[in-house]
Design a protein around this motif. Structure first.
Motif, PDB file in Angstrom:
ATOM      1  N   UNK A 136       0.798  -1.228   0.000  1.00  0.00           N
ATOM      2  CA  UNK A 136       0.000   0.000   0.000  1.00  0.00           C
ATOM      3  C   UNK A 136       0.820   1.261   0.000  1.00  0.00           C
ATOM      4  N   UNK A 137       2.118   1.163   0.298  1.00  0.00           N
ATOM      5  CA  UNK A 137       2.975   2.354   0.328  1.00  0.00           C
ATOM      6  C   UNK A 137       4.235   2.194  -0.521  1.00  0.00           C
ATOM      7  N   UNK A 138       4.420   1.010  -1.105  1.00  0.00           N
ATOM      8  CA  UNK A 138       5.652   0.709  -1.843  1.00  0.00           C
ATOM      9  C   UNK A 138       5.585   1.304  -3.251  1.00  0.00           C
ATOM     10  N   UNK A 325       7.524   6.672   1.012  1.00  0.00           N
ATOM     11  CA  UNK A 325       6.326   6.008   0.521  1.00  0.00           C
ATOM     12  C   UNK A 325       6.002   6.474  -0.898  1.00  0.00           C
ATOM     13  N   UNK A 326       5.117   5.730  -1.563  1.00  0.00           N
ATOM     14  CA  UNK A 326       4.682   6.165  -2.891  1.00  0.00           C
ATOM     15  C   UNK A 326       3.764   7.377  -2.793  1.00  0.00           C
ATOM     16  N   UNK A 327       3.211   7.620  -1.612  1.00  0.00           N
ATOM     17  CA  UNK A 327       2.411   8.812  -1.382  1.00  0.00           C
ATOM     18  C   UNK A 327       3.358   9.989  -1.127  1.00  0.00           C
ATOM     19  N   UNK A 328       3.276  11.010  -1.948  1.00  0.00           N
ATOM     20  CA  UNK A 328       4.195  12.140  -1.868  1.00  0.00           C
ATOM     21  C   UNK A 328       4.183  12.772  -0.482  1.00  0.00           C
ATOM     22  N   UNK A 329       5.384  12.999   0.063  1.00  0.00           N
ATOM     23  CA  UNK A 329       5.522  13.672   1.343  1.00  0.00           C
ATOM     24  C   UNK A 329       5.353  12.793   2.556  1.00  0.00           C
ATOM     25  N   UNK A 330       5.101  11.494   2.341  1.00  0.00           N
ATOM     26  CA  UNK A 330       4.925  10.582   3.470  1.00  0.00           C
ATOM     27  C   UNK A 330       6.052   9.554   3.517  1.00  0.00           C
ATOM     28  N   UNK A 331       6.353   9.120   4.738  1.00  0.00           N
ATOM     29  CA  UNK A 331       7.444   8.182   4.959  1.00  0.00           C
ATOM     30  C   UNK A 331       7.021   7.107   5.957  1.00  0.00           C
ATOM     31  N   UNK A 332       7.658   5.950   5.826  1.00  0.00           N
ATOM     32  CA  UNK A 332       7.488   4.877   6.812  1.00  0.00           C
ATOM     33  C   UNK A 332       8.740   4.841   7.676  1.00  0.00           C
ATOM     34  N   UNK A 333       8.546   4.561   8.962  1.00  0.00           N
ATOM     35  CA  UNK A 333       9.657   4.531   9.905  1.00  0.00           C
ATOM     36  C   UNK A 333       9.790   3.124  10.471  1.00  0.00           C
ATOM     37  N   UNK A 334      10.945   2.509  10.235  1.00  0.00           N
ATOM     38  CA  UNK A 334      11.203   1.168  10.736  1.00  0.00           C
ATOM     39  C   UNK A 334      11.806   1.195  12.124  1.00  0.00           C
TER      40      UNK A 334
END
Length: 700
Positions: A136-138, A325-334
């Motif tokens: 969903x975010x890749x 993320x593929x959504x502009x301006x958003x990031x995932x944090x591991x």
């Protein structure tokens, strides 16, 4: 125990929990034998652990997704019923340990208040459906596999076709051709694909069948190169029906789907799946994805002020733990979670953080970590500060230094040697002696405490398996070293070669030798091509001297993480029960299955009713065959044996053969008329067998 009844809104769930409560009571009264009770409680997520008198509870979290409310609920349950520790598994579940058996129904009821289930988290059923945590975010994904994983979980939860199979059944959904959900080691693995047809992009899956790890790992076969999404559920159901009917049941070591497909051959297996098509509840099953679409919503839009004091450390964290993320301006944090263990105080703070600032979602990952999704770029310094305060900002998410390990001898019945202890030591070695590997994602290290491979050691670049080694009259903890496994992508993978068995205390030296040699010879190679270019014999010779046991010290007889001398102990921890008449128990269960069939019929669930009636007939036949010590290792063999032992000899008189009676199931569509007639046939068969059984007992 009665207090939870009025608090559960779903009557199906309430009935399930009350059934667990009732069976616990019957077991303790000696009215249900241990083996049958074990089967029931495992299917409710209740698993015996190494320590006597307590249970491990596995919480089923489809594709690892958790909201703030759910994480708070899990933390509360862990504090109330356990010891406040949460363990993330390699299947995106959460486990809590040291729970009293008597309190498990109450615990389950508490979880259900936030739509969390234990059902089929263990046992011979469809286990947790896993998926890429980045689904969903890749940016590289064909489409979001999340709604398809969710629909699969929902459709097969409590589904009568997969409640009492010969062994467990595992499925995964990979978002990209990178195959991050490891389709090649699953009973069914799905990789997202698109295909252009008449100018339209169709969504579908490459389908991988009958992979597995364990002592005999098997690369999955390609079942379909492209399966349209509306055929996903019918295809899974067909495979499960065939596995349920033809899968081995007596020999546990041969009961996985991989052995059935290997024995039959892929073409013959697919032919059996095709024969089930007519009986399926749905020939096509379109999946609604709208609930998983739309923009993420944030409770708090204001960005708190933050001052980063160590900019270098912050940048190191961003480089290894933050994913665009593929959504502009958003990031995932591991978040790198050491050995998958964290505690409820941190879980609650994390839950509050995602509720307010990260669209109320995180996912537990296949590498026992946590991934927070939908973090706005302006909030990254704030998240770093908050996570650092929790000890959750160590760099190295999904890196070489992020080692996967099962619980091993800490709690598992089957553990032979400590996996968590050696994992902690190897992580220390990497951090202090090989700091470059903290950011390296090219090499994976995995550890299992036994051959069952819960730590996935035999698909790692470098793997360790817990063993024991005999030295004179003494036993020392040992490790088998494996090298050369890995994920190749698009449904392909390599299994590691078993090289050598060494004392556990020499595990760190084995790692040093392998990494030093790789650094000296890597050139342009990655680790797998480096291994392949030299071959198994080269690495055996490299490590051979570590297998020497002639000069072991006292310390070598103490496992990692322990203070006392090693003792090999397997299979300790299951409660003992009074052994009673197994035939009577099986017939009692057949009555319950007939009751389930009647309830499903009255609810208009024709397919469910038919399968419950089928299971009742199989179970009833097995009851009589058990008394004759006849072959009952598959459902198909039960049908054949019953005809041979009872029908052909006219001990039991039926209108036709038992085979004709039972296998109406895959020759008819699941209509109301057939469901009603099939249930009547099943009830009549049960009455006939009960009468025969009573006559035999009277004669005895």
């Amino acid at each position: 125990m009665q207090s939870f009844r009025s608090e559960i809104e779903n009557p199906i769930v309430e009935k399930d929990i009350l059934e667990l409560e009732r069976k616990i009571r019957l077991f303790k009264e000696g009215k249900v034998d241990e083996e049958r009770f074990r089967s029931l409680r495992l299917a409710r997520g209740v698993y015996g652990q190494r320590q006597l008198g307590v249970q491990m509870i596995r919480i089923k979290l489809p594709y690892g997704r958790v909201s703030s409310e759910q994480l708070h609920r899990i933390a509360n349950v862990s504090d109330e019923y356990s010891r406040g520790r949460l363990h993330i598994t390699t299947r995106q579940d959460i486990q809590i340990h040291h729970v009293s058996l008597d309190r498990t129904p109450e615990l389950w009821a508490e979880l259900e208040k936030d739509d969390i289930t234990l059902r089929e988290a263990c046992g011979n059923a469809v286990r947790n459906v896993t998926a890429s945590e980045t689904a969903g975010i890749d940016p590289a994904e064909a489409f979001d596999v999340t709604p398809y994983a969710h629909a699969t979980f929902q459709f097969f939860l409590r589904n009568p076709i997969c409640q009492e199979m010969g062994r467990k059944f595992k499925m995964s959904f990979s978002a990209t051709e990178g195959d991050t959900a490891l389709s090649f080691i699953h009973d069914l693995g799905f990789i997202a694909k698109t295909k252009e047809v008449n100018g339209e992009q169709l969504k579908g899956f490459k389908v991988m069948l009958a992979g597995g790890l364990g002592s005999q790992p098997r690369q999955a076969d390609v079942m379909y190169d492209f399966l349209e999404t509306d055929l996903l559920i019918p295809t899974i159901e067909g495979v499960l029906r065939v596995f349920d009917r033809h899968g081995e049941r007596a020999k546990r070591a041969k009961a996985r789907l991989k052995f059935l497909v290997k024995g039959l051959g892929l073409d013959a297996f697919l032919s059996l799946v095709e024969q089930e098509r007519k009986a399926l509840a749905y020939q096509s099953y379109p999946i609604d994805t709208t609930a998983f679409e739309g923009e993420p919503q944030f409770e708090e839009l204001q960005v708190p002020e933050v001052r980063i004091t160590d900019q270098e450390q912050f940048e190191a964290w961003k480089n290894t733990n933050v994913i665009a993320q593929k959504q502009a301006g958003l990031f995932a944090v591991g978040i790198k979670v050491h050995l998958g263990d964290f505690y409820t105080d941190k879980a609650r703070k994390l839950a509050d953080l995602i509720k307010k600032y990260a669209a109320n979602e995180l996912r537990f990952t296949l590498r026992q970590n946590i991934l927070i999704r939908h973090v706005r770029e302006a909030l990254l310094p704030f998240f770093y500060q908050e996570l650092a305060a929790l000890g959750f900002a160590d760099p190295g998410y999904n890196s070489t230094a992020d080692i996967t390990a099962c619980p091993g001898t800490d709690t598992c019945n089957l553990g032979i040697a400590s996996s968590t202890g050696i994992a902690a030591e190897l992580e220390r070695v990497l951090k202090s002696e090989y700091p470059a590997y903290v950011g390296n994602e090219d090499i994976t290290i995995k550890i299992s405490g036994c051959m069952n491979a819960c730590g996935q050691h035999n698909m790692a670049h470098i793997g360790f398996q817990g063993m024991s080694i005999k030295v004179g009259n003494l036993l020392a903890p040992a490790l088998q070293v494996l090298v050369g496994g890995g994920v190749l992508g698009n449904g392909n993978g390599k299994f590691a070669d078993k090289l050598i068995k060494i004392p556990s205390k020499k595990g760190p030296d084995a790692l040093r030798i392998l990494l030093d040699d790789f650094e000296a010879h890597r050139d342009e190679h990655n680790f797998l091509t480096y291994y392949e270019s030299r071959g198994k014999t080269y690495f055996y010779e490299l490590l051979k001297h570590l297998s020497d046991t002639t000069n072991l010290s006292e310390d070598d007889y103490i496992d990692w993480g322990h203070n006392e001398k090693y003792v090999k102990a397997i299979g300790v921890g299951e409660c003992a029960g009074v052994v009673i008449d197994l035939v009577a128990t099986l017939l009692f269960e057949s009555e319950e299955k007939l009751g389930n069939a009647k309830e499903a019929l009255e609810a208009g669930l024709w397919s469910d009713s038919i399968y419950h009636a089928y299971a009742a007939m199989i179970n009833t036949a097995k009851a009589l065959l058990t008394g004759e010590s006849a072959k009952t290792n598959t459902q198909a063999s039960i049908v054949k044996s019953f005809d041979e032992v009872f029908v052909a000899t006219k001990k039991v008189v039926l209108p036709n053969s038992f085979s004709d009676l039972v296998f109406q199931i895959n020759k008819n569509e699941p209509t109301a008329a057939f469901a009603k007639q099939y249930l009547l046939d099943a009830q009549s068969f049960f009455t006939t067998i009960s009468a025969y059984r009573s006559l035999v007992l009277a004669e005895q």
